[in-house]
Design a protein around this motif. Structure first.
Motif, PDB file in Angstrom:
ATOM      1  N   ASN A  30      13.385  38.679  76.620  1.00 44.02           N
ATOM      2  CA  ASN A  30      14.455  39.369  77.341  1.00 44.02           C
ATOM      3  C   ASN A  30      14.842  40.675  76.630  1.00 44.02           C
ATOM      4  OD1 ASN A  30      16.184  39.853  79.434  1.00 44.02           O
ATOM      5  ND2 ASN A  30      17.682  38.290  78.865  1.00 44.02           N
ATOM      6  N   PRO A  32      15.507  44.663  75.978  1.00 46.73           N
ATOM      7  CA  PRO A  32      16.096  45.728  76.798  1.00 46.73           C
ATOM      8  C   PRO A  32      15.059  46.792  77.155  1.00 46.73           C
ATOM      9  CG  PRO A  32      16.856  45.908  74.526  1.00 46.73           C
ATOM     10  CD  PRO A  32      16.034  44.660  74.607  1.00 46.73           C
ATOM     11  N   TRP A 102      23.498  49.620  82.985  1.00 49.34           N
ATOM     12  CA  TRP A 102      22.869  48.468  82.358  1.00 49.34           C
ATOM     13  C   TRP A 102      23.155  47.206  83.165  1.00 49.34           C
ATOM     14  CZ3 TRP A 102      19.283  48.138  78.722  1.00 49.34           C
ATOM     15  CH2 TRP A 102      19.074  49.249  77.910  1.00 49.34           C
ATOM     16  N   ARG A 104      22.386  42.869  82.688  1.00 49.22           N
ATOM     17  CA  ARG A 104      21.864  41.824  81.797  1.00 49.22           C
ATOM     18  C   ARG A 104      22.267  40.453  82.314  1.00 49.22           C
ATOM     19  NH1 ARG A 104      22.291  41.414  75.219  1.00 49.22           N
ATOM     20  NH2 ARG A 104      20.765  39.741  75.063  1.00 49.22           N
ATOM     21  N   HIS A 109      17.144  42.156  81.077  1.00 48.31           N
ATOM     22  CA  HIS A 109      18.097  43.055  80.430  1.00 48.31           C
ATOM     23  C   HIS A 109      17.528  44.467  80.555  1.00 48.31           C
ATOM     24  CE1 HIS A 109      20.296  44.187  76.421  1.00 48.31           C
ATOM     25  NE2 HIS A 109      20.820  44.783  77.463  1.00 48.31           N
TER      26      HIS A 109
END
Length: 174
Positions: A30, A32, A102, A104, A109
């Motif tokens: 996961n 970014p 963003w 998540r 993410h």
């Protein structure tokens, strides 16, 4: 062929590339990264909605109204959005940026780069490995469906649309 994905600094609100990793590693850990999404409207203002194939790595079989995907290493998000729109729907159209934010959850993410495009009426060519079926839907109807938490819709698009003020309003119609 292994897809190499650009990694992004999650503390940067607009994105800063920090490296790259294979897509399967990005998913497993996961990590970014960045991804794009394009809301495609037809000349009547309807939104293209599709059902993802059952083989997708995230949210298989769920509905979505954004064509998009991860930003590859060395790729600009706008170029990635154009690539994904061509790959998934067979459309080449000017893109208008609408949101960078963003997102998540437990499975992904990423820094979302959302765009809007206008379909010119040429036939759509759905990518069989990613799009099971697609249709044009009135945005008011789609908005009502999104209010139903039991409708199988990808959670990231649902959350991102909540941060896009009045996404259901066609900017080309008054």
């Amino acid at each position: 062929m292994t897809e190499i994905v650009a990694l992004y600094d999650p503390t940067s609100p607009t994105g800063h590339v920090t490296g790259a990793a294979p897509r399967d590693r990005v998913r497993a850990l996961n990590l970014p990264h960045a991804a794009t999404g394009v809301l495609l409207r037809d000349q009547r203002g309807r939104v293209h909605v599709h059902r993802r194939t059952d083989t997708k790595d995230l949210n298989p079989g769920a509905h979505d109204c954004l064509a998009g995907g991860v930003v590859a290493a060395g790729e600009d998000p706008l170029d990635a959005a154009h690539r994904e729109l061509r790959e998934e729907l067979g459309v080449d159209a000017p893109l208008t940026p609408v949101l960078v934010r963003w997102y998540r959850d437990d499975t992904t993410h990423y820094l979302a780069h959302l765009y809007e495009a206008r379909w010119d009426g040429t036939p759509l060519t759905l990518q069989p490995s990613e799009v099971a079926t697609g249709w044009w839907e009135d945005p008011t109807t789609l908005r009502a469906r999104l209010a139903d938490p039991t409708w199988p819709f990808v959670p990231d698009t649902r959350a991102l649309l909540a941060h896009w003020p009045e996404w259901w309003k066609d900017p080309h119609r008054s």
